[in-house]
Each structure stands twice: as C-alpha cells, then as structure tokens.
Write a protein that holds these residues in place. Structure first.
Motif, PDB file in Angstrom:
ATOM      1  N   LEU A   1       0.380  -0.832   0.118  1.00 49.59           N
ATOM      2  CA  LEU A   1      -0.027   0.244  -0.200  1.00 49.59           C
ATOM      3  C   LEU A   1       0.869   1.419   0.138  1.00 49.59           C
ATOM      4  O   LEU A   1       2.038   1.391   0.374  1.00 49.59           O
ATOM      5  N   ARG A   2      -0.029   2.206  -0.633  1.00 52.46           N
ATOM      6  CA  ARG A   2       1.069   3.614  -0.884  1.00 52.46           C
ATOM      7  C   ARG A   2       0.236   4.595  -0.154  1.00 52.46           C
ATOM      8  O   ARG A   2      -1.190   4.234   0.615  1.00 52.46           O
ATOM      9  N   CYS A   3       1.106   5.768   0.750  1.00 51.32           N
ATOM     10  CA  CYS A   3       0.782   7.003   1.434  1.00 51.32           C
ATOM     11  C   CYS A   3      -0.237   7.117   0.501  1.00 51.32           C
ATOM     12  O   CYS A   3      -0.246   7.665   0.328  1.00 51.32           O
ATOM     13  N   PRO A   4      -1.823   7.915   1.606  1.00 49.77           N
ATOM     14  CA  PRO A   4      -2.396   7.174   3.150  1.00 49.77           C
ATOM     15  C   PRO A   4      -2.652   6.380   3.271  1.00 49.77           C
ATOM     16  O   PRO A   4      -3.735   5.860   4.795  1.00 49.77           O
ATOM     17  N   LEU A   5      -2.787   4.959   2.534  1.00 51.43           N
ATOM     18  CA  LEU A   5      -3.665   3.725   2.988  1.00 51.43           C
ATOM     19  C   LEU A   5      -3.148   3.148   3.787  1.00 51.43           C
ATOM     20  O   LEU A   5      -4.416   2.961   5.033  1.00 51.43           O
ATOM     21  N   PRO A   6      -1.817   3.546   4.880  1.00 46.54           N
ATOM     22  CA  PRO A   6      -1.379   1.863   5.305  1.00 46.54           C
ATOM     23  C   PRO A   6      -1.696   3.221   6.838  1.00 46.54           C
ATOM     24  O   PRO A   6      -2.234   2.048   7.457  1.00 46.54           O
ATOM     25  N   LEU A   7      -2.298   4.182   6.359  1.00 46.07           N
ATOM     26  CA  LEU A   7      -2.430   4.875   8.546  1.00 46.07           C
ATOM     27  C   LEU A   7      -3.888   3.982   8.200  1.00 46.07           C
ATOM     28  O   LEU A   7      -4.490   4.491   9.341  1.00 46.07           O
ATOM     29  N   LEU A   8      -4.960   4.830   7.055  1.00 43.79           N
ATOM     30  CA  LEU A   8      -6.211   4.550   7.544  1.00 43.79           C
ATOM     31  C   LEU A   8      -6.691   3.434   7.652  1.00 43.79           C
ATOM     32  O   LEU A   8      -7.570   2.834   8.627  1.00 43.79           O
TER      33      LEU A   8
END
Length: 73
Positions: A9-16
């Motif tokens: 995954l690319r930012c911002p998906l990991p944070l989500l």
C-alpha cells in the motif's frame, strides 16, 4: 497479536488501515505492522506516538519498516 502487511500500500492507505484497526482494538492489544512506502514509514509512527500509543521498531531496513504497535488504554 494481530498482523497487518501494508507493504503493497502507498500513503495514505497504511495510515487509514491502522486507524481502522485502532477503532476495533482494545486497549493493550498489539499489532505487528510492515511498511515500505517512504511517506508511511515517516507518518504512521509519528501519528501513533502523538496519539499516545506505544510503538516499537523491530526492523528498519531500506526496504521495509516493521513495527509493533500497542494501543493505549
């Protein structure tokens, strides 16, 4: 312990994804998290520490960052 491999995954998906885990997790519950995206490697640990959660770096290599997150009570 829960596990989340966010390397694809690319930012911002990991944070989500981490925020979704935090919503359902109980205080004291832990998550092993793997990240590879440069933005996420910087932003996710910073967000977690600001929010008061424990973050332990298990491995930090050029290709990946492995963390163990423990949700604050």
């Amino acid at each position: 312990m829960d596990k989340l491999d966010a390397r694809p995954l690319r930012c911002p998906l990991p944070l989500l994804e981490v925020k979704l885990w935090l919503r359902q997790a109980q205080g004291g519950q832990s998550l092993t998290l793997w990240l590879s995206d440069a933005g996420s490697r910087r932003d996710v640990p910073a967000y977690l520490r600001r929010a008061g959660h424990a973050v332990v770096v298990v491995e930090d290599t050029p290709g990946q960052l492995e963390l163990v997150i423990t949700k604050a009570p």
